[in-house]
Design an enzyme around this catalytic site. Structure first.
Site, PDB file in Angstrom:
ATOM      1  N   HIS A  31       0.825  -1.216   0.000  1.00 23.69           N
ATOM      2  CA  HIS A  31       0.000   0.000   0.000  1.00 23.69           C
ATOM      3  C   HIS A  31       0.862   1.269   0.000  1.00 23.69           C
ATOM      4  O   HIS A  31       0.691   2.113  -0.887  1.00 23.69           O
ATOM      5  CB  HIS A  31      -0.990  -0.013   1.165  1.00 23.69           C
ATOM      6  CG  HIS A  31      -1.637   1.313   1.410  1.00 23.69           C
ATOM      7  ND1 HIS A  31      -2.439   1.941   0.476  1.00 23.69           N
ATOM      8  CD2 HIS A  31      -1.578   2.151   2.474  1.00 23.69           C
ATOM      9  CE1 HIS A  31      -2.843   3.101   0.962  1.00 23.69           C
ATOM     10  NE2 HIS A  31      -2.334   3.249   2.171  1.00 23.69           N
ATOM     11  N   HIS A  57       3.781   6.847   5.683  1.00 26.04           N
ATOM     12  CA  HIS A  57       2.577   7.537   6.151  1.00 26.04           C
ATOM     13  C   HIS A  57       1.734   6.756   7.157  1.00 26.04           C
ATOM     14  O   HIS A  57       1.025   7.359   7.949  1.00 26.04           O
ATOM     15  CB  HIS A  57       1.724   8.025   4.970  1.00 26.04           C
ATOM     16  CG  HIS A  57       0.883   6.987   4.326  1.00 26.04           C
ATOM     17  ND1 HIS A  57       1.353   6.174   3.306  1.00 26.04           N
ATOM     18  CD2 HIS A  57      -0.403   6.618   4.538  1.00 26.04           C
ATOM     19  CE1 HIS A  57       0.386   5.370   2.930  1.00 26.04           C
ATOM     20  NE2 HIS A  57      -0.694   5.612   3.654  1.00 26.04           N
ATOM     21  N   ASP A  58       1.804   5.450   7.172  1.00 29.23           N
ATOM     22  CA  ASP A  58       1.015   4.658   8.121  1.00 29.23           C
ATOM     23  C   ASP A  58       1.843   4.084   9.269  1.00 29.23           C
ATOM     24  O   ASP A  58       1.297   3.396  10.133  1.00 29.23           O
ATOM     25  CB  ASP A  58       0.308   3.504   7.394  1.00 29.23           C
ATOM     26  CG  ASP A  58      -0.944   3.940   6.673  1.00 29.23           C
ATOM     27  OD1 ASP A  58      -1.549   4.962   7.061  1.00 29.23           O
ATOM     28  OD2 ASP A  58      -1.331   3.259   5.699  1.00 29.23           O
ATOM     29  N   GLU A  61       0.821   5.470  12.829  1.00 26.45           N
ATOM     30  CA  GLU A  61      -0.561   5.079  13.146  1.00 26.45           C
ATOM     31  C   GLU A  61      -0.697   3.575  13.384  1.00 26.45           C
ATOM     32  O   GLU A  61      -1.474   3.151  14.237  1.00 26.45           O
ATOM     33  CB  GLU A  61      -1.442   5.497  11.973  1.00 26.45           C
ATOM     34  CG  GLU A  61      -2.906   5.478  12.233  1.00 26.45           C
ATOM     35  CD  GLU A  61      -3.654   6.105  11.070  1.00 26.45           C
ATOM     36  OE1 GLU A  61      -4.552   5.432  10.547  1.00 26.45           O
ATOM     37  OE2 GLU A  61      -3.332   7.238  10.681  1.00 26.45           O
ATOM     38  N   ASP A  62       0.054   2.765  12.646  1.00 25.35           N
ATOM     39  CA  ASP A  62      -0.180   1.320  12.636  1.00 25.35           C
ATOM     40  C   ASP A  62       0.933   0.453  13.224  1.00 25.35           C
ATOM     41  O   ASP A  62       0.798  -0.769  13.261  1.00 25.35           O
ATOM     42  CB  ASP A  62      -0.415   0.846  11.194  1.00 25.35           C
ATOM     43  CG  ASP A  62      -1.687   1.414  10.589  1.00 25.35           C
ATOM     44  OD1 ASP A  62      -2.547   1.905  11.341  1.00 25.35           O
ATOM     45  OD2 ASP A  62      -1.818   1.367   9.359  1.00 25.35           O
ATOM     46  N   ASP A 121      -3.186   8.428  -1.173  1.00 29.46           N
ATOM     47  CA  ASP A 121      -3.634   7.395  -0.235  1.00 29.46           C
ATOM     48  C   ASP A 121      -5.117   7.088  -0.454  1.00 29.46           C
ATOM     49  O   ASP A 121      -5.523   5.923  -0.523  1.00 29.46           O
ATOM     50  CB  ASP A 121      -3.383   7.892   1.192  1.00 29.46           C
ATOM     51  CG  ASP A 121      -3.807   6.920   2.259  1.00 29.46           C
ATOM     52  OD1 ASP A 121      -3.425   5.740   2.197  1.00 29.46           O
ATOM     53  OD2 ASP A 121      -4.525   7.348   3.190  1.00 29.46           O
TER      54      ASP A 121
END
Length: 180
Positions: A31, A57-58, A61-62, A121
């Site tokens: 992704h 970018h994630d 957050e993840d 995204d």
């Protein structure tokens, strides 16, 4: 490819090593790589920092990666972009609708560069969600329609693509062509 971009790719791949994409079960890193590729192929005035942030970018957050980690390895500008792209809402903030509003307001204050990454995204996520989760897609696309309102300062071409995707979805939904 630039060494720092290669490092960001490896860093993100390692950070997401135990994650799979929800619908395809492919390694999650695919992704962020797709988001990066969308930026490279379709957006204008893309900087190296934007490409690096798209790969990362994630991560905050993840995964267990922090903004401080991003700043340490990739610099303040990349950390700023990743911070803009990281959801700030928590489950304790209330309903999904309320949390998405909090995250939208956070993103509304972001730079045009961060908004450009978010558009890429959105384009990539929309493709898989509308293909694999027809029921959730309706809720998701309503959220994306609202999100587009705060992304107007992003890349014009990506904004147009994202808007067309969202508008096509709702046209099909209104015409009874969308089957959940």
């Amino acid at each position: 490819m630039d060494n720092l971009i290669d490092f960001a790719d490896s860093f993100a791949e390692y950070a997401h090593r135990n994650q799979k994409r929800k619908y395809t079960k492919e390694p999650y890193i695919e992704h962020p790589r797709e988001v990066c590729n969308i930026l490279k192929s379709k957006a204008k005035n893309v900087t190296k920092e934007m490409l690096i942030a798209s790969l990362l970018h994630d991560t905050v957050e993840d995964t267990d990666v922090t903004i401080e980690d991003i700043k340490h390895y990739f610099g303040k500008e990349v950390a700023y972009l990743v911070e803009c792209l990281t959801d700030v809402s928590k489950l304790s903030d209330g309903s999904r609708e309320k949390r998405k509003e909090i995250d939208r307001l956070h993103l509304a204050k972001a730079s045009p560069q961060a908004k450009t990454i978010k558009l890429a995204d959105l384009i990539n996520n929309t493709e898989s969600i509308t293909k694999y989760d027809k029921v959730f897609a309706i809720t998701y696309m309503k959220e994306k329609r609202l999100l587009l309102k705060v992304l107007k300062q992003g890349d014009k071409r990506l904004y147009k693509i994202a808007s067309e995707i969202v508008n096509k979805f709702f046209k099909e939904l209104d015409n009874g062509q969308w089957r959940a």
